[in-house]
Scaffold this motif. Structure first.
Motif, short mmCIF file in Angstrom:
data_model
loop_
_atom_site.label_atom_id
_atom_site.label_comp_id
_atom_site.label_asym_id
_atom_site.label_seq_id
_atom_site.Cartn_x
_atom_site.Cartn_y
_atom_site.Cartn_z
N ASN A 78 0.84 -1.20 0.00
CA ASN A 78 0.00 0.00 0.00
C ASN A 78 0.88 1.25 0.00
OD1 ASN A 78 0.52 0.82 2.92
ND2 ASN A 78 -0.30 -1.24 3.19
N GLY A 79 0.26 2.41 -0.14
CA GLY A 79 1.02 3.66 -0.22
C GLY A 79 1.53 4.14 1.12
N THR A 80 0.84 3.78 2.19
CA THR A 80 1.30 4.19 3.53
C THR A 80 2.63 3.51 3.85
OG1 THR A 80 -1.02 4.33 4.17
CG2 THR A 80 0.58 4.36 5.95
N LEU A 83 5.58 5.15 2.07
CA LEU A 83 6.15 6.32 2.75
C LEU A 83 6.99 5.91 3.95
CD1 LEU A 83 2.89 8.47 2.61
CD2 LEU A 83 5.07 9.11 1.54
N THR A 104 -3.25 17.33 3.76
CA THR A 104 -2.98 16.05 3.10
C THR A 104 -3.77 14.97 3.83
OG1 THR A 104 -1.27 14.46 2.39
CG2 THR A 104 -0.91 15.54 4.49
N PHE A 105 -3.78 13.76 3.27
CA PHE A 105 -4.38 12.62 3.98
C PHE A 105 -3.47 12.28 5.15
CE2 PHE A 105 -5.11 7.85 4.08
CZ PHE A 105 -6.32 7.96 4.74
N ALA A 107 -2.19 9.74 6.26
CA ALA A 107 -1.12 8.75 6.05
C ALA A 107 0.24 9.41 5.87
CB ALA A 107 -1.44 7.88 4.84
N LEU A 152 -0.97 16.75 -4.04
CA LEU A 152 -2.37 16.50 -3.68
C LEU A 152 -3.32 16.83 -4.82
CD1 LEU A 152 -3.50 15.47 -0.92
CD2 LEU A 152 -4.29 17.80 -0.55
N ASP A 176 5.16 12.30 -2.08
CA ASP A 176 3.95 11.52 -1.86
C ASP A 176 3.09 11.74 -3.11
OD1 ASP A 176 1.44 10.57 -1.28
OD2 ASP A 176 1.45 11.23 0.81
N ALA A 178 0.74 9.69 -4.18
CA ALA A 178 -0.40 8.75 -4.09
C ALA A 178 -1.57 9.18 -4.97
CB ALA A 178 -0.86 8.64 -2.64
N GLN A 179 -1.67 10.50 -5.24
CA GLN A 179 -2.81 10.99 -6.03
C GLN A 179 -2.36 11.52 -7.39
OE1 GLN A 179 -5.18 13.76 -3.70
NE2 GLN A 179 -5.32 12.37 -1.97
N SER A 200 0.29 5.14 -4.17
CA SER A 200 -0.76 4.25 -3.68
C SER A 200 -1.53 3.76 -4.91
CB SER A 200 -1.71 5.03 -2.77
OG SER A 200 -2.91 4.30 -2.58
N LYS A 205 -7.76 5.28 -6.71
CA LYS A 205 -6.71 6.15 -7.27
C LYS A 205 -6.75 6.10 -8.80
CE LYS A 205 -4.81 7.27 -3.30
NZ LYS A 205 -5.73 8.03 -2.44
N TYR A 335 -9.51 17.62 2.63
CA TYR A 335 -9.90 16.84 3.78
C TYR A 335 -10.61 17.77 4.74
CZ TYR A 335 -7.20 13.31 1.51
OH TYR A 335 -6.76 12.42 0.58
#
Ligand SMILES: Cc1ncc(COP(=O)(O)O)c(C=O)c1O
Length: 401
Positions: A78-80, A83, A104-105, A107, A152, A176, A178-179, A200, A205, A335
């Motif tokens: 996973n993306g978490t 990182l 950010t998220f 994570a 983001l 990061d 992820a997005q 991620s 995604k 968020y």
């Protein structure tokens, strides 16, 4: 693009029948498009029994590194973890600080805490809601070892200046992304700017698996090797030879087959996201200047924004969402709470971060997915001004009472 989503074309009738006219996102059409191309390989893998790692994972890693313009990719769970393992592999730990944006998220910041280091929060730009060279510089202290720059919503911030600021301070750059699959700054892909880029492949995604999955890309062979070992119980060679205390964060072969299959469609899906975003911008710009309080998020000219999310800012956000829901339009919020206000992270918040804190109450993510039809985009754009007016009117009534 026609109405390939299977959504009712007559949105008004759909609303009258009380069904969702415009979902926030829609994943099954993408899976359906790819499935005929991967079905045989998927079944062969299921019957073969090689479910973790192996050739499908190696093949995806090779393609993903090339797509990102880097030399190495390591598939992960996973993306978490991407990182966290990246920080650990870089030697970041107790006593070190890592700068992360407040918008950010969770994570992003949680990975820093789980690596044993201290997150130091930076504010974001009013226009793009991303970290800026100034907010990064303000957050750096003598204990800072790294910065996690978050792309983001699908947009890279000014990477030229951010990387220069980090280099001047002697700190590592982790992205990061992820997005931001396939997003670019000045023609260069997300994930290719720093020591490492973390992705991620969570199902929603832009490139999503049939469950959780992630990856790190890096130009550094030794960093890739260390992350691969950390993700595989610290193995150094043989099955029971361990050099490090690691964890289990490997990529499954079935996920890799799907990701390779979807990767062949990613550019077309991204182009459609970009076209949807331009239509939103064109149709909503009048509303932005009509005193409704709507604010569009800025896209920098050097950025290739891949629109994982289409985020706007509105007053009376919860009422606006409720009005849109009545019209059959699902929305999201990315968020609602800045990281600095999340209970487990509050102890790391040492100063106000006015832009991120103000924006958290106003952010609204409109529906965005590659198979969204023009008619659905138009319907959202027709409904939003009405929702803004209704929300403003009910807030005025509430203030009078
Ligand atoms: C910006 C950001 N960072 C990190 C992550 C964590 O990725 P994952 O859910 O794959 O662990 C996400 C996923 O939601 C994300 O959006």
């Amino acid at each position: 693009m026609g109405d390939v989503t299977g959504m009712p074309v007559n949105l008004e009738a759909a609303v009258a029948r009380d069904v969702t006219a415009v979902p926030f996102t829609e994943l099954s059409t993408m899976a359906g498009e790819v499935w005929p191309e991967i079905e045989q390989e998927f079944l062969a893998c299921m019957l073969d029994g090689g479910y973790i790692g192996g050739l499908p994972v190696t093949a995806f890693e090779r393609k993903w590194a090339a797509y990102c313009g880097t030399d190495h990719a390591v598939g992960l769970a996973n993306g978490t973890d991407a990182l966290e393992l990246c920080l650990i592999a870089l030697g970041v730990g107790p006593g070190d600080e890592v700068v992360v944006p407040a918008n950010t998220f969770i994570a992003t910041a949680a990975a820093v805490v789980r690596a044993g280091a201290t997150p130091r929060f930076a504010d974001v730009s009013e226009d793009t809601l991303l970290m800026t060279p100034d907010t990064l510089a303000e957050a750096i202290t003598p204990r800072t070892r790294a910065v996690i720059i978050v792309h983001l919503y699908g947009q890279l911030p000014d990477m030229t200046s951010l990387v220069a600021t980090a280099r001047q301070a002697g700190i590592a750059v982790i992205e990061d992304a992820a997005q931001a699959h396939g997003a670019e700054w000045n023609g260069r892909r997300a994930g290719s700017f720093g020591e490492a880029g973390c992705f991620s492949f969570y199902p929603a995604k832009n490139l999503g698996a049939f469950g959780d999955a992630g990856a790190v890309v890096t130009p550094r062979q030794e960093l890739a090797d260390r992350i691969r070992s950390l993700a595989n119980h610290g193995r150094s060679g043989g099955h029971y030879e361990h050099d490090l205390i690691g964890t289990n964060s490997r990529l499954d072969a079935l996920q890799a087959i799907l990701l390779s299959g979807k990767l062949a469609h990613l550019d077309a899906w991204t182009e459609r996201r970009i076209a949807i975003a331009s239509r939103y911008r064109e149709l909503l710009s009048a509303c932005e200047f009509a005193g409704t309080g709507l604010k569009l998020t800025h896209t920098a000219p050097l950025a290739r924004h891949v629109y994982h999310l289409f985020v706007v800012r509105v007053p009376h956000r919860e009422s606006v969402r409720a009005e849109l829901a009545k019209a059959g339009i699902q929305t999201g919020v990315h968020y609602p709470v800045p990281c600095t206000w999340q209970p487990p992270l509050r102890r790391f918040a040492d100063r106000p971060l006015p832009v991120a804190e103000q924006a958290a109450g106003e952010l609204l993510s409109l529906p965005m997915f590659p198979h969204m039809t023009d008619r659905q985009v138009d319907y959202v754009c027709e409904s939003l001004p009405e929702a803004l007016r209704a929300a403003a009117a009910s807030s005025e009534i509430a203030n009078v009472q």
